[in-house]
Scaffold this active site. Structure first.
Site, PDB file in Angstrom:
ATOM      1  N   ASP A 173      12.668  -8.440 -13.436  1.00 27.53           N
ATOM      2  CA  ASP A 173      13.125  -7.942 -12.130  1.00 27.53           C
ATOM      3  C   ASP A 173      13.582  -9.085 -11.225  1.00 27.53           C
ATOM      4  O   ASP A 173      13.133 -10.224 -11.362  1.00 27.53           O
ATOM      5  CB  ASP A 173      11.979  -7.157 -11.471  1.00 27.53           C
ATOM      6  CG  ASP A 173      12.466  -6.281 -10.333  1.00 27.53           C
ATOM      7  OD1 ASP A 173      13.683  -5.994 -10.269  1.00 27.53           O
ATOM      8  OD2 ASP A 173      11.632  -5.878  -9.508  1.00 27.53           O
ATOM      9  N   ARG A 193      25.727  -9.027  -7.188  1.00 27.58           N
ATOM     10  CA  ARG A 193      24.533  -8.724  -7.993  1.00 27.58           C
ATOM     11  C   ARG A 193      24.768  -8.975  -9.480  1.00 27.58           C
ATOM     12  O   ARG A 193      23.877  -9.423 -10.198  1.00 27.58           O
ATOM     13  CB  ARG A 193      24.114  -7.261  -7.783  1.00 27.58           C
ATOM     14  CG  ARG A 193      23.558  -6.972  -6.394  1.00 27.58           C
ATOM     15  CD  ARG A 193      23.237  -5.469  -6.255  1.00 27.58           C
ATOM     16  NE  ARG A 193      22.290  -5.020  -7.264  1.00 27.58           N
ATOM     17  CZ  ARG A 193      20.970  -5.132  -7.161  1.00 27.58           C
ATOM     18  NH1 ARG A 193      20.433  -5.672  -6.080  1.00 27.58           N
ATOM     19  NH2 ARG A 193      20.174  -4.699  -8.116  1.00 27.58           N
ATOM     20  N   GLU A 200      15.567   5.497 -14.244  1.00 27.00           N
ATOM     21  CA  GLU A 200      15.916   5.585 -12.813  1.00 27.00           C
ATOM     22  C   GLU A 200      17.107   4.695 -12.456  1.00 27.00           C
ATOM     23  O   GLU A 200      17.768   4.934 -11.450  1.00 27.00           O
ATOM     24  CB  GLU A 200      14.709   5.195 -11.956  1.00 27.00           C
ATOM     25  CG  GLU A 200      13.582   6.223 -11.948  1.00 27.00           C
ATOM     26  CD  GLU A 200      12.770   6.267 -13.233  1.00 27.00           C
ATOM     27  OE1 GLU A 200      12.763   5.261 -13.965  1.00 27.00           O
ATOM     28  OE2 GLU A 200      12.151   7.318 -13.518  1.00 27.00           O
ATOM     29  N   ASN A 201      17.385   3.680 -13.269  1.00 25.33           N
ATOM     30  CA  ASN A 201      18.503   2.787 -12.968  1.00 25.33           C
ATOM     31  C   ASN A 201      19.861   3.498 -13.058  1.00 25.33           C
ATOM     32  O   ASN A 201      20.852   3.011 -12.520  1.00 25.33           O
ATOM     33  CB  ASN A 201      18.503   1.550 -13.868  1.00 25.33           C
ATOM     34  CG  ASN A 201      17.390   0.560 -13.569  1.00 25.33           C
ATOM     35  OD1 ASN A 201      16.912  -0.158 -14.446  1.00 25.33           O
ATOM     36  ND2 ASN A 201      16.956   0.486 -12.305  1.00 25.33           N
TER      37      ASN A 201
END
Ligand code: IPE
Ligand code: IPE
Ligand code: MG
Length: 236
Positions: A16, A29, A63-64
C-alpha cells in the site's frame, strides 16, 4: 534469544501507499504503481534468498474496481507488462505463479497471461508467488460456502461433515499454509478484505514506509520483528 528464529514459511504483503508516494513527489499516481514494481522484484529476490516458501502479494482488491476507470486501466496495463516481463524470470528463479481472486473480472489479455504463466511455472519448487488479483476475502469465503452448499444439496456431503479443514479446502488457497507474517506498508492499520480466513494467527507487522520505498532491509527488519514475537495460538 528470539522466541522462534525460523524463517516464516509464508509471508503475505498488503502493498500500500503507491499513490501517496507519487503525490509526495508531485507525480501522477500511476508513477507510484510503476515504481512499486521494483519493490516487488527486490522482495521476491529476498524471499527466495531467505528460503520463504510462499509469498502472497495483494496487487488488486475487489474494491479497487471502484477507482476511476483511468486508474484501473492503467493498473491493468502495468500488470500485463509486469507479467509479460516476469514470465522468463520466474522460470529462471524456479518460482511457481499462482493467482487468486475473481480472475473472471480481469481483462481477457490479463487473464490469459496469468493462465499461461501459471501453466508454464506449475512444476517449479523454489518458491510459490501467489498474486491476489481482483481479490476479496469475503468473496472467497462466500464462494467456498456456496460450493459446500451445492454439494450438500446434491447429497455429495453431509452438513455435519463441514469442518474448518473441509472449508479451507474450498478456498482458493487450498493446500497453501496460512501466512505466518502479514506485512502492510504505508502505516494503515487495517486488513482491507485480504485473506480474512487465512490470517487468523498471522503475526502482523505494519510499517510506515510507502510500498515503492520498501526494500530488502525493510523485509529483513519485518522478519526480525516476527522472530522476536512469541506465537501462542491461544495456548500458553
Ligand atoms: C496500493 O497503493 C496499490 C493498489 C491498491 C493497487 P494505493 O494505490 O492504494 O496508494 P495509496 O494508498 O492511495 O497511497
Ligand atoms: C489494499 O489497499 C489493496 C491492495 C494493496 C491491493 P487499498 O489502498 O485498496 O486499501 P484501503 O482502501 O486503504 O483500505
Ligand atoms: Mg491504498
Amino acid at each position: 534469544m528470539p522466541s522462534h528464529p525460523e524463517i516464516p514459511r509464508h509471508i503475505a504483503i498488503i502493498m500500500d501507499g503507491n499513490g501517496r508516494w507519487a503525490k509526495e513527489r508531485g507525480m501522477p499516481r500511476l508513477e507510484g504503481h510503476r515504481a512499486g514494481a521494483e519493490s516487488v522484484r527486490e522482495v521476491m529476490e529476498s524471499c527466495i534468498k531467505l528460503g520463504v516458501e510462499y509469498l502472497t502479494l495483494y496487487a488488486f482488491s475487489s474494491e479497487n474496481w471502484s477507482r476511476p476507470a483511468t486508474e484501473v486501466t492503467a493498473l491493468m496495463g502495468l500488470l500485463n507488462r509486469f507479467l509479460a516481463e516476469k514470465a522468463k524470470e520466474l522460470d529462471r528463479q524456479g518460482v511457481r505463479l499462482l493467482a487468486i481472486g475473481q480472475l473472471d473480472r480481469l481483462p481477457e489479455t490479463t487473464r490469459k497471461l496469468v493462465q499461461k504463466i501459471q501453466e508454464q511455472t506449475a512444476h517449479h519448487t523454489t518458491m510459490t508467488l501467489v498474486l491476489a488479483l481482483s481479490y476479496g476475502g469475503r468473496e472467497e469465503i462466500v464462494s467456498a460456502a456456496r460450493s459446500l452448499a451445492e454439494d450438500a444439496v446434491a447429497g455429495i456431503i453431509h452438513p455435519e461433515a463441514i469442518d474448518g479443514e473441509l472449508f479451507a479446502s474450498r478456498l482458493q488457497t487450498a493446500g497453501i499454509p496460512d501466512p505466518d507474517l502479514l506485512i502492510r506498508t504505508s502505516g494503515e492499520m487495517r486488513v482491507s478484505n485480504f485473506l480474512l480466513w487465512q490470517i487468523s494467527y498471522a503475526e502482523m507487522v505494519i510499517v510506515k514506509t510507502f510500498w515503492p520505498d520498501f526494500r530488502q532491509g525493510h523485509l529483513m527488519d519485518a522478519v526480525a520483528e516476527y522472530q522476536r514475537r512469541h506465537r501462542r495460538f491461544g495456548a500458553l
